[in-house]
Every structure is written in structure tokens, then in C-alpha cells.
Write a protein that holds these residues in place. Structure first.
Motif, PDB file in Angstrom:
ATOM      1  N   SER A  18     -21.702 -10.270  12.399  1.00 53.94           N
ATOM      2  CA  SER A  18     -20.336  -9.764  12.506  1.00 53.94           C
ATOM      3  C   SER A  18     -20.403  -8.248  12.457  1.00 53.94           C
ATOM      4  O   SER A  18     -21.413  -7.676  12.044  1.00 53.94           O
ATOM      5  CB  SER A  18     -19.478 -10.291  11.357  1.00 53.94           C
ATOM      6  N   ASN A  19     -19.317  -7.603  12.852  1.00 50.45           N
ATOM      7  CA  ASN A  19     -19.334  -6.139  12.796  1.00 50.45           C
ATOM      8  C   ASN A  19     -19.313  -5.626  11.358  1.00 50.45           C
ATOM      9  O   ASN A  19     -19.417  -4.433  11.122  1.00 50.45           O
ATOM     10  CB  ASN A  19     -18.217  -5.523  13.642  1.00 50.45           C
ATOM     11  N   TRP A  68     -15.238 -11.862  21.986  1.00 50.91           N
ATOM     12  CA  TRP A  68     -15.482 -11.438  20.614  1.00 50.91           C
ATOM     13  C   TRP A  68     -16.712 -10.556  20.512  1.00 50.91           C
ATOM     14  O   TRP A  68     -16.911  -9.897  19.490  1.00 50.91           O
ATOM     15  CB  TRP A  68     -15.661 -12.637  19.699  1.00 50.91           C
ATOM     16  N   ARG A  70     -18.912  -7.476  20.677  1.00 49.87           N
ATOM     17  CA  ARG A  70     -18.650  -6.033  20.671  1.00 49.87           C
ATOM     18  C   ARG A  70     -19.829  -5.240  21.205  1.00 49.87           C
ATOM     19  O   ARG A  70     -19.642  -4.200  21.804  1.00 49.87           O
ATOM     20  CB  ARG A  70     -18.325  -5.554  19.244  1.00 49.87           C
ATOM     21  N   ASN A  79     -16.844  -9.640  16.589  1.00 50.47           N
ATOM     22  CA  ASN A  79     -15.730  -9.348  15.692  1.00 50.47           C
ATOM     23  C   ASN A  79     -15.885 -10.096  14.385  1.00 50.47           C
ATOM     24  O   ASN A  79     -16.548 -11.129  14.320  1.00 50.47           O
ATOM     25  CB  ASN A  79     -14.399  -9.764  16.329  1.00 50.47           C
ATOM     26  N   ASP A  80     -15.215  -9.618  13.357  1.00 53.63           N
ATOM     27  CA  ASP A  80     -15.272 -10.263  12.052  1.00 53.63           C
ATOM     28  C   ASP A  80     -14.405 -11.513  11.980  1.00 53.63           C
ATOM     29  O   ASP A  80     -14.213 -12.072  10.922  1.00 53.63           O
ATOM     30  CB  ASP A  80     -14.892  -9.284  10.948  1.00 53.63           C
ATOM     31  N   THR A  81     -13.914 -11.983  13.113  1.00 52.91           N
ATOM     32  CA  THR A  81     -13.060 -13.170  13.153  1.00 52.91           C
ATOM     33  C   THR A  81     -13.727 -14.354  12.492  1.00 52.91           C
ATOM     34  O   THR A  81     -13.082 -15.143  11.799  1.00 52.91           O
ATOM     35  CB  THR A  81     -12.722 -13.520  14.618  1.00 52.91           C
TER      36      THR A  81
END
Length: 97
Positions: A18-19, A68, A70, A79-81
Motif C-alpha cells: 500500500s502507499n 488502484w 499508483r 492505494n491504501d484502500t
């Protein structure tokens, strides 16, 4: 990314984070949109058990929409989704009447 075309097979085997720096999984395959000549999703395996234990069987994989993603380099950043799967959304909780 510098815009130089790359082989999509280069994605397979890359670790996905994740970012926020949380390990998510490893790319096992990609989903293509043949009409648009573009990658539309990334299939992840070797999932982070802490992130996915309540959502999916970690022996299976998950498909992440390519929107999603990046950045792609030595690793793939998304993304941190994914991390939000663990956090209940207070706004969605129903209040007893």
C-alpha cells in the motif's frame, strides 16, 4: 513511470505494498481489457493474512482494480484502500431505533 512500454509479464512476481508501506501480496497474474489494450486488474496471491483474514480465504487470491495502482517499479504501490478493509466505517453503522 517514464512512459516506456513494458512487458506486462514483468508485473508477475512483484510484491505489492500500500502507499502506507503495508505488504498486501504478490502479483500472480494480470487481467487485460483487450478492447482498450490495457491492464484492467492485478491478481494477487501470497496475501497478507492480517489484512485479508476476515475478508477472503488467504489460500485464494484477490483481484485489485488497476486504477488502484499508483506506481510500478521494483515493487507495485497501490492505494491504501486495502487497509480500509480492516477498519469499520463509523458512518455505515446502523443506530438502533
Amino acid at each position: 513511470m517514464d512512459g516506456t512500454p513494458q512487458e506486462i509479464t514483468n508485473l508477475v512476481g512483484r510484491e505489492v505494498y500500500s502507499n502506507n508501506g503495508i505488504f498486501v501480496g504478490e502479483v500472480e497474474d494480470v487481467r487485460l481489457n483487450v478492447d482498450a489494450c490495457a491492464v484492467s486488474g492485478v491478481a494477487l496471491g501470497e496475501l497478507n493474512r492480517e489484512l485479508f483474514s476476515d475478508v477472503v480465504d488467504t489460500e485464494n487470491g484477490v483481484m485489485v482494480p488497476y486504477r488502484w495502482v499508483r506506481a510500478v517499479g521494483d515493487v507495485v504501490l497501490i492505494n491504501d484502500t486495502i487497509e480500509r478493509l480492516q477498519q469499520p466505517d463509523d458512518e455505515d453503522e446502523t443506530v438502533p431505533a
